[in-house]
Design an enzyme around this catalytic site. Structure first.
Site, mmCIF file in Angstrom:
data_model
loop_
_atom_site.group_PDB
_atom_site.id
_atom_site.type_symbol
_atom_site.label_atom_id
_atom_site.label_comp_id
_atom_site.label_asym_id
_atom_site.label_seq_id
_atom_site.Cartn_x
_atom_site.Cartn_y
_atom_site.Cartn_z
ATOM 1 N N LEU A 63 -26.684 11.322 35.573
ATOM 2 C CA LEU A 63 -25.600 12.277 35.822
ATOM 3 C C LEU A 63 -25.629 13.330 34.726
ATOM 4 C CD1 LEU A 63 -22.610 9.925 36.736
ATOM 5 C CD2 LEU A 63 -23.450 11.765 38.172
ATOM 6 N N SER A 64 -25.538 14.599 35.111
ATOM 7 C CA SER A 64 -25.440 15.665 34.116
ATOM 8 C C SER A 64 -24.050 15.684 33.503
ATOM 9 C CB SER A 64 -25.744 17.022 34.761
ATOM 10 O OG SER A 64 -27.081 17.097 35.180
ATOM 11 N N ALA A 65 -23.899 16.389 32.398
ATOM 12 C CA ALA A 65 -22.599 16.507 31.739
ATOM 13 C C ALA A 65 -21.615 17.258 32.644
ATOM 14 C CB ALA A 65 -22.758 17.243 30.410
#
Length: 366
Positions: A63-65
């Protein structure tokens, strides 16, 4: 990559922080972020980190930030009915948020390199549809995912209104990505360490805008097979909705309209959402202390006169009443009124067979 905003205690507080830092700027994007709890896309043992503005990876799951997803969602300029392609769709978190904006007549496709991640994404999608309190507030465009390398998409594939790539794109693949767009379409991708927005303004014309500096793992290059050719990845079909689906969409839309009209007539008195959380305040009683030049007088150390008992009784009564009030407030905080799903209540009250009611509810568990 991330850490641009402070951590939140829950999903709503994380979104509040993203808004305050101007990563989330539009109402549609805010609604989509609030509708989906980011922690639901984490493995259970890592949920404590879900509301930090940091990327998360475990094996192939990534998951990206939150600040990156916010910029991506804003840059895509999503609208109902558009077609969307997610290259490196991962857990499906972004695709699901996009689906809340596209609505039932949009197109929502994803390509993911790892089969186990697609299985994980479908599990999370099913969990959202069947259990989320916010699902019934939207008309949803359900995403479809296929396994494959996004650099091996069939050349004759149809083009999309919106495209996002969740891996670092090498300069030599920029034209390949651009050609996935319709005229007027928007492509968002990490290009040369910058999150970049590319708008196709004509058949051979483009506008490019750099958004923020980012650091993404690079795209995995295709592997040639024994015959020297790479594997071709077919995207999901642009399917026409079934008559059953169209009927369900129409019925739910009509019921929502009736509910909104009823709420407007009653001045919005119906409780359809959760109560705001109130912070519990614990009060401490401190004995009064008086400081003079050389003496300290503590109230409990000074004996009261015998004729002052009535005053003491009054103080004790006041303290007991305060304790009662505080206990009632705390009980109220610990037991908030559950939100009422008005659409669900409406469907369950219809004079229909139970299987049809369940179909209209998407077989939801709540």
């Amino acid at each position: 990559m991330g850490g641009a905003v402070s951590a939140g205690e829950d999903n709503d507080e994380l979104i509040d922080n993203l808004k305050e830092a101007h990563y989330i700027r539009s109402e549609l994007v805010e609604q989509a972020f609030r509708a989906i709890d980011r922690a639901d896309y984490y493995l259970e043992e890592f949920r404590d980190n879900a509301y930090k503005d940091l990327a998360w990876r475990h094996g192939n799951i990534h998951l990206s930030a939150p600040c990156i997803y916010s910029e991506v969602m804003e840059a895509l300029d999503l609208q109902p009915g558009l077609s969307f392609l997610n290259l490196g769709s991962g857990t499906g978190y972004l695709s699901t948020m996009v689906g809340l904006i596209l609505g039932p007549f949009g197109v929502n496709h994803g390509v993911e390199l790892h089969a186990d991640v697609i299985e994980y994404a479908y599990q999370k999608l099913d969990f959202f549809i069947k259990t989320s309190d916010s699902f019934d507030k939207f008309e949803f465009c359900e995403p479809s995912f296929v396994v494959g390398n996004c650099l091996e998409i069939t050349p004759e594939t149809r083009q999309y209104d919106r495209v996002y790539c969740g891996a670092g794109v090498q300069k030599e693949h920029e034209d390949y990505m651009r050609n996935l767009l319709k005229v007027g379409g928007i492509l968002v991708l990490p290009l040369e360490e910058k999150l970049t927005k590319i708008t196709r303004t004509g058949y051979n014309t483009w506008e490019t805008k750099k958004i923020i500096a980012v650091s993404f793992a690079p795209l995995v290059q295709p592997k040639n097979r024994d015959n020297g050719k790479s594997k071709v990845v077919p995207l999901p079909m642009f399917e026409v909705r079934t008559l059953q689906d169209l009927a369900r969409i129409s019925i739910r839309h009509t019921l929502k309209k009736i509910i909104n009209q009823d709420k407007a007539k009653s001045g919005g008195a119906a409780k359809s959402g959760p109560r705001f959380k109130r912070r519990r305040v614990h009060r401490r009683r401190v004995d009064s202390v008086l400081l003079t030049n050389k003496h300290v007088f503590v109230s409990r150390m000074i004996p009261n006169p015998m004729d002052d008992n009535n005053n003491c009784d009054e103080i004790e009564e006041e303290r007991a009443e305060e304790d009662e009030d505080e206990e009632e407030r705390e009980q109220g905080d610990l037991k908030p009124e559950p939100p009422i799903n008005l659409l669900r209540e409406k469907i369950l009250s219809l004079p229909l067979p139970e299987p049809l009611k369940m179909y209209l509810l998407y077989y939801r568990e709540k």
